[in-house]
Write a protein that holds these residues in place. Structure first.
Motif, PDB file in Angstrom:
ATOM      1  N   LEU A   1       0.870  -1.189   0.000  1.00 17.96           N
ATOM      2  CA  LEU A   1       0.000   0.000   0.000  1.00 17.96           C
ATOM      3  C   LEU A   1       0.905   1.237   0.000  1.00 17.96           C
ATOM      4  O   LEU A   1       1.350   1.697   1.049  1.00 17.96           O
TER       5      LEU A   1
ATOM      6  N   LEU B   1      -1.632   3.466  -4.281  1.00 21.64           N
ATOM      7  CA  LEU B   1      -1.799   2.218  -5.021  1.00 21.64           C
ATOM      8  C   LEU B   1      -1.989   1.081  -4.027  1.00 21.64           C
ATOM      9  O   LEU B   1      -1.084   0.792  -3.235  1.00 21.64           O
ATOM     10  N   GLY B   2      -3.155   0.431  -4.063  1.00 26.90           N
ATOM     11  CA  GLY B   2      -3.439  -0.642  -3.108  1.00 26.90           C
ATOM     12  C   GLY B   2      -3.911  -1.905  -3.787  1.00 26.90           C
ATOM     13  O   GLY B   2      -3.789  -2.070  -5.009  1.00 26.90           O
ATOM     14  N   ASN B   3      -4.443  -2.811  -2.998  1.00 23.78           N
ATOM     15  CA  ASN B   3      -4.936  -4.107  -3.474  1.00 23.78           C
ATOM     16  C   ASN B   3      -6.271  -4.428  -2.841  1.00 23.78           C
ATOM     17  O   ASN B   3      -6.483  -5.543  -2.380  1.00 23.78           O
ATOM     18  N   GLY B   4      -7.142  -3.458  -2.799  1.00 24.67           N
ATOM     19  CA  GLY B   4      -8.434  -3.655  -2.147  1.00 24.67           C
ATOM     20  C   GLY B   4      -8.379  -3.266  -0.677  1.00 24.67           C
ATOM     21  O   GLY B   4      -9.175  -3.758   0.123  1.00 24.67           O
ATOM     22  N   ASP B   5      -7.453  -2.392  -0.317  1.00 23.88           N
ATOM     23  CA  ASP B   5      -7.241  -2.052   1.092  1.00 23.88           C
ATOM     24  C   ASP B   5      -8.383  -1.224   1.668  1.00 23.88           C
ATOM     25  O   ASP B   5      -8.861  -0.291   1.039  1.00 23.88           O
ATOM     26  N   LYS B   6      -8.767  -1.586   2.885  1.00 23.40           N
ATOM     27  CA  LYS B   6      -9.852  -0.863   3.552  1.00 23.40           C
ATOM     28  C   LYS B   6      -9.403  -0.320   4.903  1.00 23.40           C
ATOM     29  O   LYS B   6      -8.585  -0.925   5.600  1.00 23.40           O
ATOM     30  N   VAL B   7      -9.916   0.858   5.236  1.00 22.38           N
ATOM     31  CA  VAL B   7      -9.529   1.542   6.463  1.00 22.38           C
ATOM     32  C   VAL B   7      -9.988   0.766   7.695  1.00 22.38           C
ATOM     33  O   VAL B   7      -9.340   0.810   8.746  1.00 22.38           O
ATOM     34  N   SER B   8     -11.079   0.026   7.568  1.00 23.81           N
ATOM     35  CA  SER B   8     -11.608  -0.693   8.743  1.00 23.81           C
ATOM     36  C   SER B   8     -10.569  -1.644   9.341  1.00 23.81           C
ATOM     37  O   SER B   8     -10.611  -1.917  10.541  1.00 23.81           O
TER      38      SER B   8
END
Lengths: 449, 449
Positions: free
Chosen positions: A110, A417-424
């Motif tokens: 990320l 640039l991520g891979n489906g990253d979520k803050v939760s």
């Protein structure tokens, strides 16, 4: 209802999005085409300029236009040479846009990129110098910014011709969007442009102090530039006299008509009797009119100078832009600093000193965009500061300050640039920690993988 | 005539010059004293806050104040803990001022330093959150900026008490100038502050969108902040569905009340039938109200969702800040980008894609301060971006953009160290050439020699 001017501005704003993503090679090809087109159309430019000059001559005769304005309006073959070489210089400068400024790994896989990008849409408002058009257009194009030009009515034909030649050449190059550069017609008012803060991201005014001040006072758009250039040199008790003579002379006399020339010389009282005779004689020989405060007048009147006056309070606030200098004695360095911060324009100010503590004090406390130690105020300039081309000199405290090159025409965006990253995952009772590790990785490389 | 407000602002401006040169150690000592003083005065703070709360309760009963505003007004012991740890966090952050950013040798013995320095005088205007005072005061002090605070009338007593405690603690530390921090009384109008563009270098508004917009629309001073936060996620044909579910859910549901939450979901028509059923069920279970455009409604109405509506044009321009989401189908990525640039607020927008070309196209053409690829819009935040403390999130195109830390509170000055150098040597017929060589030398080292 959408006015003609809004239509143009909106068209440029639309094109600015595409222009922002044009690669450097394509922009350089367009710049080369622009330079060639000017070369091929010399006769046409000089002919239309003739029409403007004729009209300007009539207006001058009627007292409506100054000789200086008429001079700046004239486009000669050598001025066209200058425009062409100016554009070719910009080709050689590095593209300031698209640079990865910093990359931070937020977590494995990320990555956060801070990337420079064009500001968007620039408005350029200028008085009668048609050479502003190729100069600013080339800097804006290279940095990827769309631009609206608004020139003075006295240069109507010259501006239109030069603008058309340049834009036609540029838009012939594949990849350059149409409509990114627009010229306002003279009947469209400057005030209308100043109100378009929803579209225009930055204004660059080119003209007299009064002109720039008018723009600054009448818009909410950020203005890159400066009105006054009231620069000082302070000669401290610790000064090396030879350095003081050289710097003080150069700061005033080398080219007095410009913003970074000195207007007021501050001298520490303790050394005034030593310093003044030689210094004032040098100024006198160079035909500088000298205006003294009470204490310095008392010394000056015995020096046999040919052109001396008493300064009034008005002098401390005045940018002469000619061979006039006001002189004031001060008791302490603090008094000099206070005078500079109060009456100066936060442009460029110098100290002459051999004392390390006073040097630091002056640097720390003088609130100007350029602070010189034992060097002429005249060095404050984009070319001398190694910027290649100067967009302007800014006395703002926001964004760009001092001599500004193309770096003043870019801002940045963050790209994550991520891979489906979520803050939760990084919040709540058992949050994943961030790594926040600075890494050496460019966005352009990451995008090629 | 000089008004009371101008007097305070001028006093702060004077002090800002001295504050700019205070060393990091002294500033950290003052911050520690401020944290301790809050700890020692808990009872006094909570007591005065009680008076504000009582009055606010009365106004709420009369319908003049919302419950949300009353909630934000309350200062509990745990809120004071937060203020104290916030100040201690700032002590740990690097001082952004006084850093040598670039050094260029212009010629042998003539070195030009670009050094970061405080902006000067910051104006902070905030609604009823007394915790803004310690937060912004610590960031401004650490970066060396003087500050004028203007709070809401409903927090009058709380703000005054917290302000007095902090300033008394700070000014007890030797080296901190008096008067650098000022609190406006409530009877002094915000409008008067907004007009002082000659003194105030930057405004930081803290409050609702309407509040920020009002400030932006009524001042010529640069404003660091943003009004709307209308963020989008676009799900492309090339999306990995699992990533899309996670990111779209997180962007809307993880914390919907904030500016970086998604308001509109754009879905490529080609994949809508595949993507929508699972995604919309997830939203439905989380009690998200869904507002569909015509085409997505046709799909959604067969999914057995409990809370669906038709979206109107107004929805694309609305920041809900709650569990409402508008959904629109698009034919192409270009259409998604155009929608975002037209209706968005240039804050934060995301794409879900596995296609390298589309990733690049989205990054290049979406004109937002943060562009996310396969990551939640909720990551756009000063803490997650590794800034330690957030001054604000800026949608400006000038100076600072996106989440802004203390780096947004500094600008730079140029310092030229010479030995009596004059421009006349570098001009004329046989000019000396400049070397313009970037060198690795800090101003602080040069000044210690």
């Amino acid at each position: 209802m959408v006015t003609e001017i809004e239509k143009k501005v909106m068209e440029a704003k639309m094109a600015s999005i595409t222009l922002a993503s044009v690669d450097t090679q394509t922009k350089d090809r367009a710049l080369e085409a622009m330079a060639n087109a000017l070369d091929e159309n010399r006769d046409r430019i000089i002919e239309t300029n003739g029409a403007d000059l004729e009209e300007a001559g009539r207006m001058k005769a009627e007292g409506k236009l100054s000789q200086a304005l008429v001079d700046r309006l004239k486009v000669s073959n050598s001025k066209i040479d200058g425009m062409i070489s100016g554009i070719r210089d910009v080709i050689k400068l590095e593209d300031p846009s698209g640079k990865t400024m910093k990359t931070l790994e937020l977590d494995t896989g990320l990555d956060l990129y801070q990337v420079s990008c064009p500001i968007g849409l620039i408005g350029v408002i200028f008085e009668s110098r048609p050479d502003v058009v190729p100069q600013i257009m080339s800097l804006c194009l290279k940095s990827g910014n769309a631009t609206i030009f608004k020139g003075g009515s006295e240069a109507l034909n010259s501006n239109r011709t030069i603008f058309d030649i340049l834009v036609k050449a540029m838009e012939n190059i594949e990849g350059i969007p149409k409509g990114a550069f627009q010229l306002m017609e003279t009947r469209e008012e400057v005030m209308n442009l100043l109100a378009l803060d929803d579209y225009i991201d930055l204004l660059i005014p080119r003209g007299s102090n009064e002109f720039v001040k008018y723009i600054q006072d009448n818009t909410k758009i950020s203005v890159l530039g400066h009105a006054d250039g009231i620069c000082h040199v302070y000669v401290d008790t610790s000064a090396d006299m030879d350095k003081a003579y050289d710097v003080c002379f150069d700061s005033k006399v080398q080219y007095p008509a410009v913003c970074n020339a000195m207007e007021t010389l501050l001298i520490n009282k303790e050394i005034a009797e030593d310093f003044m005779p030689e210094m004032m004689k040098r100024y006198d020989e160079a035909d500088v009119e000298l205006r003294f405060d009470e204490e310095s007048y008392a010394i000056a009147e015995n020096l046999g100078l040919k052109n001396i006056k008493r300064a009034t309070d008005e002098d401390w606030k005045t940018e002469y832009n000619e061979l006039i200098l006001s002189v004031k004695l001060v008791d302490t360095i603090e008094q000099a600093i206070n005078h500079i911060n109060r009456y100066g324009s936060h442009h460029t100010d110098a100290i002459i000193t051999e004392d390390a503590a006073k040097r630091k004090q002056f640097i720390d406390l003088v609130d100007s965009s350029s602070v010189m130690v034992n060097a002429s105020t005249r060095f404050a300039d984009g070319f001398r500061y190694g910027k290649g081309a100067e967009v302007g000199i800014s006395t703002n405290k926001i964004h760009s300050r001092g001599p500004v090159g193309m770096e003043g025409l870019v801002i940045y965006k963050y790209v994550l640039l991520g891979n489906g990253d979520k803050v939760s995952d990084y919040a709540g009772d058992e949050p994943k920690p961030f790594t926040h590790r600075v890494i050496d990785k460019k966005l352009s490389d990451a995008l090629n993988n």
